[in-house]
Design a protein around this motif. Structure first.
Motif, PDB file in Angstrom:
ATOM      1  N   SER A 109       7.164   8.508   3.089  1.00 51.57           N
ATOM      2  CA  SER A 109       8.543   8.092   3.377  1.00 51.57           C
ATOM      3  C   SER A 109       8.670   6.810   4.138  1.00 51.57           C
ATOM      4  N   GLY A 110       7.905   6.881   5.212  1.00 53.19           N
ATOM      5  CA  GLY A 110       7.789   5.762   6.307  1.00 53.19           C
ATOM      6  C   GLY A 110       7.220   4.278   5.630  1.00 53.19           C
ATOM      7  N   LEU A 111       6.280   4.602   4.487  1.00 52.88           N
ATOM      8  CA  LEU A 111       5.929   3.412   4.017  1.00 52.88           C
ATOM      9  C   LEU A 111       7.058   2.931   3.015  1.00 52.88           C
ATOM     10  N   VAL A 112       7.719   3.917   2.398  1.00 49.48           N
ATOM     11  CA  VAL A 112       8.635   3.461   1.162  1.00 49.48           C
ATOM     12  C   VAL A 112       9.871   2.578   2.292  1.00 49.48           C
ATOM     13  N   ASP A 113      10.228   3.347   3.413  1.00 51.84           N
ATOM     14  CA  ASP A 113      11.202   2.748   4.130  1.00 51.84           C
ATOM     15  C   ASP A 113      11.044   1.250   4.778  1.00 51.84           C
ATOM     16  N   PHE A 114       9.667   1.196   4.940  1.00 46.71           N
ATOM     17  CA  PHE A 114       9.240  -0.248   5.608  1.00 46.71           C
ATOM     18  C   PHE A 114       9.207  -1.169   4.528  1.00 46.71           C
ATOM     19  N   ILE A 115       8.840  -0.823   3.244  1.00 43.42           N
ATOM     20  CA  ILE A 115       8.968  -1.928   2.004  1.00 43.42           C
ATOM     21  C   ILE A 115      10.300  -2.221   1.695  1.00 43.42           C
ATOM     22  N   GLN A 116      11.200  -1.276   1.506  1.00 40.98           N
ATOM     23  CA  GLN A 116      12.631  -1.490   1.102  1.00 40.98           C
ATOM     24  C   GLN A 116      13.414  -2.217   2.245  1.00 40.98           C
TER      25      GLN A 116
END
Length: 350
Positions: A134-141
């Motif tokens: 979820s942190g990775l997805v949040d960063f990319i978004q």
């Protein structure tokens, strides 16, 4: 409310800028010269600084140099104000670390948009992302919203690996970077005596398989699942876009890649922040080495930009600089290297 410091020796310009920012609900501090501006920056801890370049006693370059070397103010977004006649001097300011510039006279929306963009980027830098999917997805978004062209890494995919199954083998060509969502992975080699030498163990929240991509080589070891494991696979091209993006994105992504500030992080920072000039020179020299002696390189600017990890526009500007510096000759798509020693110096020291 965000606090902004305006350093401008022209009273009319200073008052006009202050009024605009007041109306936009910013807390505004003003300084009539560079020396006072430095004092107020250290005392008031502003969220952003707007500074004129040409000022008596201490100009904008001096202000930026002093504040950049103070840990308390080094990370504050810095926007230069410059007259059209001074535009040629902007490279000096950007090289010193300025985040943006505005050419006087500027309109209200131009000023407010520049400020809003820089404040958002600064918030992005300071934000800590959790070391999970979820942190990775949040960063990319978040990165995609205001720093990256296209929808980078939106097409990552999850894949499950049974215990003892191979993720990749030594000598394979890397096409993805792996993020451990669940489970555990080990990387290693088999010695000539048949003994396994473990080179790394990666658990949930860790990346692996990226060194070979950064080095442009095949995998130097193999990776296998130590238990039932789920990995997120990020395509090689999207990974490079994240690493070689803006300094804001690069710095935060590298924090996700490594756990602590250590030798690996220093190596990655060096790769990520190597200048576009250095990367273009490196690509040209490598292509030249593979071609016939003194032959021109014939390839599209888009292909060369993808090799370098930069935008086509930045590549074209860099090639134009090299042409003016008599490093290369350009004729349509053809690029002929005329000073390989000069390009070698750029590759090593840029």
């Amino acid at each position: 409310m965000k606090k902004i410091l305006v350093i401008e020796d022209n009273p009319d310009m200073r008052d006009n800028t202050t009024e605009i920012l007041d109306l936009a609900n910013y807390v505004v501090i003003s300084a009539e010269n560079g020396k006072i501006g430095v004092e107020k920056a250290k005392k008031e801890n502003p969220d952003l600084i707007i500074c004129d370049i040409m000022m008596p006693d201490l100009d904008g370059y001096g202000v930026l140099h002093i504040l950049s070397n103070d840990p308390k103010t080094a990370g504050v977004p810095f926007i230069f104000l410059t007259a059209k006649a001074e535009k040629s001097d902007l490279r000096k300011g950007m090289n010193l670390g300025a985040d943006d510039y505005l050419i006087k006279p500027y309109d209200k929306m131009e000023l407010l948009n520049a400020i809003e963009t820089r404040l958002k980027r600064n918030e992005f830098i300071k934000k800590n992302y959790t070391r999970d999917l979820s942190g990775l997805v949040d960063f990319i978004q978040t990165a995609n919203k205001f720093t990256l062209a296209g929808n980078v890494a939106a097409n990552y995919r999850l894949r499950s690996f049974p215990v003892k199954s191979f993720v990749y083998h030594e000598g394979d060509e890397p096409n993805s970077v792996f993020f451990v969502n669940k489970g555990k992975i080990k990387s290693g080699r088999v010695s000539s005596e048949g003994k396994e030498l473990i080179t790394g163990v990666y658990g949930a929240g860790e990346f692996f398989g990226y060194h070979s991509i950064l080095e442009g080589s095949n995998y130097a070891d193999s990776a296998t699942a130590m238990e039932e494991t789920e990995l997120a696979l990020i395509p090689k091209g999207d990974f490079l876009s994240l690493v070689y993006s803006t300094p804001e994105v690069s710095a935060n992504f590298i924090k996700l890649l490594v756990n602590n500030i250590n030798e690996k992080e220093e190596q990655l920072l060096s790769l990520a922040y190597n200048s576009v000039r250095g990367r273009v020179a490196d690509a040209l020299l490598k292509l030249h080495k593979k071609s016939e002696s003194n032959a021109s390189l014939n390839l599209s600017r888009e292909d060369l930009a993808n090799m370098v990890g930069t935008s086509t526009e930045s590549l074209i500007r860099t090639l134009s600089d090299f042409k003016q510096e008599k490093m290369v000759e350009i004729n349509g798509r053809d690029i002929k290297l005329t000073n390989t020693q000069g390009l070698e110096r750029i590759r090593k020291f840029s």
